[in-house]
Design an enzyme around this catalytic site. Structure first.
Site, PDB file in Angstrom:
ATOM      1  N   ASP A  33     -46.945   8.206  48.922  1.00 30.39           N
ATOM      2  CA  ASP A  33     -46.011   7.876  47.836  1.00 30.39           C
ATOM      3  C   ASP A  33     -46.746   7.640  46.516  1.00 30.39           C
ATOM      4  O   ASP A  33     -46.116   7.476  45.477  1.00 30.39           O
ATOM      5  CB  ASP A  33     -45.186   6.642  48.219  1.00 30.39           C
ATOM      6  CG  ASP A  33     -43.940   6.472  47.362  1.00 30.39           C
ATOM      7  OD1 ASP A  33     -43.389   7.499  46.922  1.00 30.39           O
ATOM      8  OD2 ASP A  33     -43.526   5.332  47.124  1.00 30.39           O
ATOM      9  N   SER A  79     -38.422   6.265  44.120  1.00 28.95           N
ATOM     10  CA  SER A  79     -38.316   7.225  45.221  1.00 28.95           C
ATOM     11  C   SER A  79     -36.910   7.158  45.807  1.00 28.95           C
ATOM     12  O   SER A  79     -36.368   6.072  46.024  1.00 28.95           O
ATOM     13  CB  SER A  79     -39.344   6.899  46.307  1.00 28.95           C
ATOM     14  OG  SER A  79     -40.655   6.910  45.781  1.00 28.95           O
ATOM     15  N   GLN A 109     -40.573  15.003  48.431  1.00 26.37           N
ATOM     16  CA  GLN A 109     -39.882  13.796  47.972  1.00 26.37           C
ATOM     17  C   GLN A 109     -38.992  14.130  46.776  1.00 26.37           C
ATOM     18  O   GLN A 109     -39.371  14.918  45.914  1.00 26.37           O
ATOM     19  CB  GLN A 109     -40.894  12.737  47.547  1.00 26.37           C
ATOM     20  CG  GLN A 109     -40.280  11.424  47.070  1.00 26.37           C
ATOM     21  CD  GLN A 109     -41.315  10.444  46.549  1.00 26.37           C
ATOM     22  OE1 GLN A 109     -41.634  10.439  45.364  1.00 26.37           O
ATOM     23  NE2 GLN A 109     -41.849   9.616  47.435  1.00 26.37           N
TER      24      GLN A 109
END
Length: 288
Positions: free
Chosen positions: A194, A214, A264
């Site tokens: 991430d 996110s 993502q």
């Protein structure tokens, strides 16, 4: 920032129920990689060791509160001969903030093999990190992730794909040696994955201020690796529109083996006046 050993050290509350610790941070919202990694730890603790996680798919359904512990509830969806499936719900104050499904594959299957090649980039030792030249949001993130060695490959130091609108390449690894445990390295990479990925969507928009968060996160673990050895995160952002950006990353080890793939989508809404891209806590005197 706490060391990864502390982040991944979940407390067992009951069968298939675990609690993640409060991790020191300057940010108000819980780092998404932390929640995903802890959820994966909870899932792996319910699976026999002859199975290894090969993919996860998660949704960040609400922002986590960084000053509160998170409880992880694991559902044993299926235990098959070759594959096991788990669903994990991360909960704070009785409300879910992250939901993840993970699939585990029994070790030992044999099949066809091929892989993409790693692009030619400078070695990490040849990259000088100049924090003074960074924009404020990048400096804040680098300070938050001080346990990790993160080195952005200069934009003019690698060949660009003319058909890709946004490209970013990053070397990263843990600064401290990690245990000789494959599962620990996999969960660590879930945490690391991430880092910087959503920022790849901002490469074509360096002067645009956006709110970032996110929204979902998917990973595929392809080959063994170590998270305390250099990994190359080759990132692109195929699209940004309607306040959201899609990002994609391929992770190679230093020998050029493709070890993981990440996709993502994140929030990239234009930042309103007076708002911060990463809401931070108000520091007390002596904490800065």
């Amino acid at each position: 920032m706490a060391v990864i050993d502390e982040v991944l050290n979940l407390e067992r509350i009951d069968r298939d129920i675990y609690r993640g610790p409060v991790v020191p941070t300057a940010f108000i919202r819980t780092f998404g990689g932390q929640v995903a990694a802890q959820a994966l730890v909870a899932a792996t603790r319910t699976v026999d060791p002859e199975y290894r996680v090969h993919s996860l798919h998660g949704y960040f359904v609400a922002p986590g509160k960084s000053d509160q512990p998170t409880t992880y509830l694991v559902d044993r969806i299926r235990d098959g001969r070759s594959f096991c499936a788990r669903q994990v719900k991360a909960v704070q104050d009785g409300e879910p903030n992250f939901i993840m499904q993970a699939s585990f594959h029994k070790i030992g299957d044999v099949g066809i093999e091929h892989t993409d090649q790693m692009r030619d980039v400078p070695d990490p030792e040849d990259i000088v990190v100049n924090t003074e030249a960074m924009i404020p949001r990048s400096r804040a993130l680098l300070k938050e992730w001080s346990e990790w060695d993160i080195r952005m490959v200069p934009n003019d130091a690698f060949d660009h794909n003319k058909y890709t609108s946004s490209q970013q390449v990053v070397w990263f690894k843990s600064k401290t040696p990690l245990p000789d445990d494959d599962t620990f390295h996999v969960c660590t990479l879930a945490y690391m994955s991430d880092m910087t990925l959503l920022q790849s969507a901002l490469v074509p928009h360096p002067d645009v201020a956006v709110m970032q968060a996110s929204l979902d996160h998917a990973m595929w673990f392809l080959r063994p690796f170590r998270a305390d050895e250099w990994l190359l995160y080759d990132q692109i952002s195929p699209s940004a529109a309607d306040g959201r950006a899609l990002t994609h990353g391929r992770i190679f080890d230093r020998s050029g083996n493709l070890v993981a793939v990440v996709t993502q989508e994140g929030l990239t809404r234009l930042l309103k006046p007076g708002k911060k891209a990463f809401p931070m806590k108000t520091l007390k005197v002596g904490e800065a």
